[in-house]
Design a protein around this motif. Structure first.
Motif, PDB file in Angstrom:
ATOM      1  N   UNK A   1       1.459   9.526  -5.564  1.00 34.48           N
ATOM      2  CA  UNK A   1       1.689  10.941  -5.250  1.00 34.48           C
ATOM      3  C   UNK A   1       2.801  11.505  -6.128  1.00 34.48           C
TER       4      UNK A   1
ATOM      5  N   UNK B   1       0.837  -1.201   0.000  1.00 33.22           N
ATOM      6  CA  UNK B   1       0.000   0.000   0.000  1.00 33.22           C
ATOM      7  C   UNK B   1       0.871   1.249   0.000  1.00 33.22           C
ATOM      8  N   UNK B   2       1.869   1.257   0.880  1.00 34.82           N
ATOM      9  CA  UNK B   2       2.742   2.423   0.987  1.00 34.82           C
ATOM     10  C   UNK B   2       3.453   2.679  -0.336  1.00 34.82           C
TER      11      UNK B   2
ATOM     12  N   UNK C   1      10.687  14.802  -4.212  1.00 39.91           N
ATOM     13  CA  UNK C   1       9.866  13.600  -4.255  1.00 39.91           C
ATOM     14  C   UNK C   1       8.890  13.528  -3.092  1.00 39.91           C
ATOM     15  N   UNK C   2       8.477  14.661  -2.589  1.00 42.27           N
ATOM     16  CA  UNK C   2       7.525  14.721  -1.504  1.00 42.27           C
ATOM     17  C   UNK C   2       6.192  15.205  -2.085  1.00 42.27           C
TER      18      UNK C   2
ATOM     19  N   UNK D   1       1.017   4.266  -2.759  1.00 39.73           N
ATOM     20  CA  UNK D   1       0.758   5.663  -2.400  1.00 39.73           C
ATOM     21  C   UNK D   1       1.917   6.559  -2.831  1.00 39.73           C
ATOM     22  N   UNK D   2       3.124   6.111  -2.548  1.00 43.01           N
ATOM     23  CA  UNK D   2       4.294   6.930  -2.898  1.00 43.01           C
ATOM     24  C   UNK D   2       4.369   7.130  -4.408  1.00 43.01           C
TER      25      UNK D   2
END
Lengths: 210, 152
Positions: A185, A177-178, A209-210, A181-182
Motif C-alpha cells: 500500500x 502478510x501484514x 504512511x496510511x 500489505x503495508x
C-alpha cells in the motif's frame, strides 16, 4: 528476474479448520456424481478467480486461461479431495496464484511488452501510464509492485480473504502478510501520489504512511 | 479482559488492511472500532486510508465470459459415478453397516451355507467393501481402476 521463492505444491495440505469448509457439501455431491453441483461450484468461485487473475496479470486473455486451468485442475482433484486438510477455496486460490506466476514468468521470457492487452482493452502498458482513466493508472501501478506485495493486496483487499486464509494461500505467517500489505500500500501511494491528492483534496499535505 | 488499542497499532492496522473494518484482523476489530470511537486522531487517519482504498477499488475487471462457464461444465468429469461411488451412495441409503450389514451377512451366510456347506463367516462389521463386492458377485471389471473417469 528469477523468483527466489520456493513454489509450494498447490495440492498439499494447508492450515484449515476441519469441518469448516462451506464447499464441502458441494464437493461431496460432485463425488456422488451430481452434475448440477459442478455448476453451483462454478457460480460460487469462477468470477472471483477470474477477477483475481485479471488483477494479477492485467490482461483479460491471460486471466481467462488461468481461470480455466484452475478449474480443470479442480475437476481432477475433487475425486481425491480429503475433507479437513484444506478449505477448497484456499486451495483454489493457491492454484490460481501459482498459475498467475507461471503466466507472468512466460510473459517476461517471451512476449514483447506492447503485445500485452490490458483488461480495459486499451493497447500497451506504456499507454496505460499516460491514460486519463484512473483504473488504468492504478492497474499499471499494481503491476509495478513486487509480486508478493501484489499477491497480498489482491488476496486481502480484492478477494477479501481473512488474514488466516490469505496467509495460508501464500504460505506465510499472518505477520508476514501484514508486512507485505503495508509495504504494498505504501508503494502504491508513492506511485499514485497525484491521484491521492485528487481524492483527498489538495489542502491536505500530510502523508502519514496510511 | 482486552486491553485498549494504542494509536500506533491502529495506524499499523489501517496501513496494512485499509479503512474498512471488515478487512481488519478479527481479533483486533473491536478494539480498533473502540479506539475510533474515542480518538479524533484515529478518525483522521482512517479518512486518509479511505483514499487509498478508493484507488484500489477503482480498478475495473471484466466478468468471466459465459462461454468459459460452458466450456468448464463441458469439461467436468461425466456424472456417471464410479462403481465404488455408486455402491457407497447405495450402501449409505440402506443405512450402512449398522442396518444393512447384518442383513446382508445373514443372506450371504445362508446362500453360502446352502451352496457349499457350512463354514464360519466373518461378522458383518468385519467386511470391507471389496469383500462385499466379491461375495455379492459385483467385483469391478478388471479394466477399471480407482481413478477411472469417463472422458468427455
Amino acid at each position: 528476474m528469477s523468483n527466489e521463492r520456493t513454489r509450494p505444491d498447490p495440492t498439499g495440505p494447508a492450515p484449515a479448520r476441519a469441518g469448516d469448509d462451506p464447499d464441502q457439501t458441494l464437493l461431496d455431491l460432485i463425488r456422488d456424481g451430481d452434475e448440477q453441483a459442478y455448476g453451483v461450484l462454478l457460480d460460487r468461485h469462477l468470477e472471483r478467480i477470474h477477477a483475481l487473475a485479471q488483477r494479477m496479470l492485467g490482461n483479460a486473455a491471460d486471466a481467462e486461461e488461468v481461470a480455466q486451468d484452475a478449474f480443470l485442475r479442480a475437476w481432477q482433484q475433487i475425486p481425491n479431495w480429503q475433507p479437513g486438510t484444506a478449505k477448497f477455496s484456499t486451495w483454489l486460490h493457491r492454484v490460481a496464484m501459482n498459475l498467475c506466476h507461471d503466466a507472468l514468468r512466460r510473459r517476461r521470457d517471451s512476449r514483447p511488452v506492447e503485445d500485452i492487452q490490458p483488461v480495459s482493452g486499451e493497447p500497451g502498458p506504456e499507454q496505460l501510464a499516460r491514460r486519463q482513466d484512473r483504473s488504468g493508472r492504478v492497474q499499471a501501478a499494481l503491476a509495478t509492485l513486487p509480486e508478493r506485495q501484489r499477491e497480498a493486496l489482491v488476496l486481502s483487499h480484492y478477494q477479501e480473504l481473512s488474514q488466516r486464509e490469505a496467509a495460508a494461500v501464500l504460505e506465510i505467517s499472518e505477520e508476514a502478510l501484514e508486512s507485505l500489505l503495508a509495504r504494498g500500500r505504501r508503494a502504491l501511494r508513492a506511485a499514485l501520489a497525484e491521484e491521492l491528492e485528487d481524492l483527498q483534496g489538495k489542502g491536505d499535505g500530510h502523508r502519514h504512511g496510511i | 479482559m482486552d486491553t485498549d488499542m494504542e494509536f500506533e497499532r491502529f495506524q499499523e492496522l489501517i496501513a496494512a488492511y485499509g479503512a474498512e473494518p471488515r478487512r481488519w484482523p478479527e481479533a483486533e476489530r473491536e478494539q480498533a472500532l473502540a479506539l475510533l470511537g474515542r480518538s479524533p486522531q484515529a478518525r483522521e487517519a482512517l479518512a486518509r486510508a479511505h483514499a487509498t482504498d478508493a484507488l484500489l477499488d477503482s480498478v475495473a475487471v471484466r466478468p468471466a465470459p459465459l462461454r468459459l462457464r460452458r466450456q468448464l461444465l463441458a469439461q467436468a468429469p461425466a456424472a456417471r459415478p464410479h462403481w465404488r461411488q455408486a455402491f457407497t451412495s447405495f450402501w449409505r441409503d440402506l443405512g450402512g453397516w449398522q442396518l444393512a450389514g447384518p442383513a446382508l451377512a445373514a443372506g450371504l451366510a445362508l446362500g453360502v451355507g446352502i451352496g457349499v456347506g457350512l463354514s464360519p463367516l466373518p461378522a458383518a462389521n468385519g467386511f470391507d467393501e471389496d469383500t462385499v463386492f466379491q461375495l455379492a458377485g459385483l467385483a469391478p471389471h478388471p479394466d477399471l481402476d480407482e481413478n477411472w473417469i469417463d472422458e468427455p
